[in-house]
Motif scaffolding. Structure first.
Motif, PDB file in Angstrom:
ATOM      1  N   GLY A 140      -3.171 -18.027  42.409  1.00 36.75           N
ATOM      2  CA  GLY A 140      -3.831 -18.856  41.409  1.00 36.75           C
ATOM      3  C   GLY A 140      -5.257 -18.421  41.156  1.00 36.75           C
ATOM      4  O   GLY A 140      -5.771 -17.492  41.776  1.00 36.75           O
ATOM      5  N   THR A 141      -5.880 -19.119  40.229  1.00 35.48           N
ATOM      6  CA  THR A 141      -7.266 -18.844  39.847  1.00 35.48           C
ATOM      7  C   THR A 141      -8.125 -20.049  40.205  1.00 35.48           C
ATOM      8  O   THR A 141      -7.736 -21.197  39.924  1.00 35.48           O
ATOM      9  N   VAL A 142      -9.250 -19.803  40.819  1.00 33.78           N
ATOM     10  CA  VAL A 142     -10.163 -20.892  41.176  1.00 33.78           C
ATOM     11  C   VAL A 142     -10.717 -21.521  39.902  1.00 33.78           C
ATOM     12  O   VAL A 142     -11.351 -20.850  39.088  1.00 33.78           O
ATOM     13  N   LEU A 156      -7.286 -24.931  42.448  1.00 30.66           N
ATOM     14  CA  LEU A 156      -6.643 -23.721  41.948  1.00 30.66           C
ATOM     15  C   LEU A 156      -5.727 -24.038  40.785  1.00 30.66           C
ATOM     16  O   LEU A 156      -4.952 -24.997  40.831  1.00 30.66           O
ATOM     17  N   ASP A 157      -5.791 -23.216  39.765  1.00 30.99           N
ATOM     18  CA  ASP A 157      -4.838 -23.263  38.669  1.00 30.99           C
ATOM     19  C   ASP A 157      -3.729 -22.271  38.996  1.00 30.99           C
ATOM     20  O   ASP A 157      -3.967 -21.063  39.038  1.00 30.99           O
ATOM     21  N   VAL A 158      -2.519 -22.761  39.248  1.00 29.51           N
ATOM     22  CA  VAL A 158      -1.409 -21.881  39.627  1.00 29.51           C
ATOM     23  C   VAL A 158      -0.412 -21.704  38.486  1.00 29.51           C
ATOM     24  O   VAL A 158       0.701 -21.224  38.684  1.00 29.51           O
ATOM     25  N   SER A 163      -2.440 -28.602  39.543  1.00 29.40           N
ATOM     26  CA  SER A 163      -3.391 -27.887  40.381  1.00 29.40           C
ATOM     27  C   SER A 163      -3.063 -28.038  41.856  1.00 29.40           C
ATOM     28  O   SER A 163      -2.363 -28.975  42.261  1.00 29.40           O
ATOM     29  N   ILE A 164      -3.572 -27.117  42.648  1.00 35.99           N
ATOM     30  CA  ILE A 164      -3.497 -27.205  44.102  1.00 35.99           C
ATOM     31  C   ILE A 164      -4.922 -27.304  44.628  1.00 35.99           C
ATOM     32  O   ILE A 164      -5.801 -26.535  44.222  1.00 35.99           O
ATOM     33  N   ILE A 165      -5.139 -28.257  45.517  1.00 37.80           N
ATOM     34  CA  ILE A 165      -6.460 -28.483  46.105  1.00 37.80           C
ATOM     35  C   ILE A 165      -6.457 -28.009  47.554  1.00 37.80           C
ATOM     36  O   ILE A 165      -5.564 -28.366  48.326  1.00 37.80           O
ATOM     37  N   ALA A 177     -16.060 -15.118  49.330  1.00 39.25           N
ATOM     38  CA  ALA A 177     -16.816 -14.903  48.081  1.00 39.25           C
ATOM     39  C   ALA A 177     -16.136 -15.614  46.916  1.00 39.25           C
ATOM     40  O   ALA A 177     -15.941 -15.038  45.836  1.00 39.25           O
ATOM     41  N   LEU A 178     -15.776 -16.882  47.150  1.00 34.09           N
ATOM     42  CA  LEU A 178     -15.068 -17.631  46.123  1.00 34.09           C
ATOM     43  C   LEU A 178     -16.008 -18.085  45.020  1.00 34.09           C
ATOM     44  O   LEU A 178     -17.137 -18.496  45.272  1.00 34.09           O
ATOM     45  N   LYS A 179     -15.528 -18.029  43.800  1.00 35.33           N
ATOM     46  CA  LYS A 179     -16.243 -18.527  42.637  1.00 35.33           C
ATOM     47  C   LYS A 179     -15.231 -18.816  41.542  1.00 35.33           C
ATOM     48  O   LYS A 179     -14.081 -18.376  41.602  1.00 35.33           O
ATOM     49  N   LYS A 180     -15.642 -19.554  40.543  1.00 34.64           N
ATOM     50  CA  LYS A 180     -14.738 -19.872  39.446  1.00 34.64           C
ATOM     51  C   LYS A 180     -14.224 -18.591  38.801  1.00 34.64           C
ATOM     52  O   LYS A 180     -14.985 -17.661  38.535  1.00 34.64           O
ATOM     53  N   GLY A 181     -12.926 -18.573  38.555  1.00 36.85           N
ATOM     54  CA  GLY A 181     -12.334 -17.432  37.873  1.00 36.85           C
ATOM     55  C   GLY A 181     -11.756 -16.371  38.784  1.00 36.85           C
ATOM     56  O   GLY A 181     -11.024 -15.492  38.322  1.00 36.85           O
ATOM     57  N   CYS A 182     -12.051 -16.423  40.081  1.00 40.49           N
ATOM     58  CA  CYS A 182     -11.512 -15.405  40.974  1.00 40.49           C
ATOM     59  C   CYS A 182     -10.084 -15.766  41.396  1.00 40.49           C
ATOM     60  O   CYS A 182      -9.705 -16.933  41.408  1.00 40.49           O
ATOM     61  N   ASP A 183      -9.310 -14.766  41.716  1.00 42.75           N
ATOM     62  CA  ASP A 183      -7.912 -14.950  42.097  1.00 42.75           C
ATOM     63  C   ASP A 183      -7.778 -15.071  43.609  1.00 42.75           C
ATOM     64  O   ASP A 183      -8.399 -14.318  44.361  1.00 42.75           O
ATOM     65  N   VAL A 184      -6.945 -16.007  44.039  1.00 43.09           N
ATOM     66  CA  VAL A 184      -6.680 -16.194  45.459  1.00 43.09           C
ATOM     67  C   VAL A 184      -5.200 -16.501  45.640  1.00 43.09           C
ATOM     68  O   VAL A 184      -4.478 -16.786  44.675  1.00 43.09           O
TER      69      VAL A 184
END
Length: 270
Positions: A140-142, A156-158, A163-165, A177-184
């Protein structure tokens, strides 16, 4: 400045032909045919391509058997006492296959130039090879990060309109190094998921994924339940057989998967 082609993951491909019996005729056979043409003997050709004499003959027999006409023949007599030769068809096969490889390579290069998101493809393939005991894996994407005194809430937008929290430490946010828009990648063990047939239920669990039961696999003690949550995605839960009976679970029924935010593990590949 980094060259675009070196910055992207490499795209490669291989050409091989199949008979109706699904036996492949690929570059290894062409390499052997070319070596025979140069060396004039099986033993020398086998040595040149790095295979045994028996393997070479096995390949030649297979090639000749695949063809309406032989590609390789033995010659007898002559100044050198005979040897092994390619037939006219054998020469044509080499030329034709080499031309095919050249066209295939041009196609691969053109395709590589068009795939501006090739790194995304490589990243997906990399994540597919990741091994973990967690049954549920979501890329997903943060979409949001809420920082607290010690912990942080990561949303997360999956891709399922749900969403998943995840609840992780601020140290983990910095480490990843999490930030909006990064993939996890989010991992949730099936044993951490609670099922409810009341899709409107309100609980303290931060995560509630609503969907339709798509599979039930009862075991001796537990039942493996798969819930289709849309977008081609699903979530699995392991519950007791008694719970499955009490909930009257059936394929096609609506249900929701509940799990706490601290039960979500986040991964991020470089």
């Amino acid at each position: 400045m980094t060259d675009k082609k070196t910055a992207l993951a490499g795209l490669k491909g291989e050409v091989f032909l199949l008979t109706e019996q699904h036996k492949s005729f690929a570059s290894a056979q062409i390499e052997l045919l070319a070596a025979i043409d140069v060396c004039g003997s099986i033993s020398k050709a086998a040595k040149q391509v790095g295979i045994s004499y028996k393997t070479a003959w096995d390949r030649i027999d297979a090639m000749n058997n695949m063809s309406a006409q032989p590609l390789v023949v033995r010659s007898t007599g002559g100044a050198h006492g005979g040897g092994t030769l390619l037939t006219e068809l054998g020469h044509r096969v080499i030329s034709g296959f080499q031309a095919l490889q050249e066209e295939h390579q041009k196609f691969i290069e053109r395709l590589g130039d068009k795939l501006h998101t090739l790194n995304d493809v490589a990243s997906f393939m990399k994540s597919e090879s990741m091994k973990t005991s967690a049954r549920n894996q979501f890329r997903g994407t943060v979409s949001n990060i809420t920082l607290g005194a010690v912990n942080a809430e990561v949303e997360l937008d999956v891709g399922t309109n749900q969403s998943i929290i995840a609840m992780i430490t601020q140290e983990s946010v910095e480490l990843l190094a999490l930030k909006k828009g990064c993939d996890v990648v989010a991992l949730i063990k099936a044993s951490s998921v609670i099922l409810s047939t009341d899709t409107g239920v309100v609980t303290s669990a931060r995560n509630k994924l609503v969907g339709t039961i798509s599979r039930l696999l009862p075991g001796v003690v537990n039942t493996d339940v798969t819930l289709d949550i849309g977008g081609g995605k699903s979530v699995s839960a392991i519950i007791t057989n008694i719970s499955a009976t009490e909930l009257a679970l059936e394929v096609g029924n609506k249900a929701c998967a509940l799990f706490k935010a601290p039960s979500v593990i986040l991964l991020r590949d470089e």
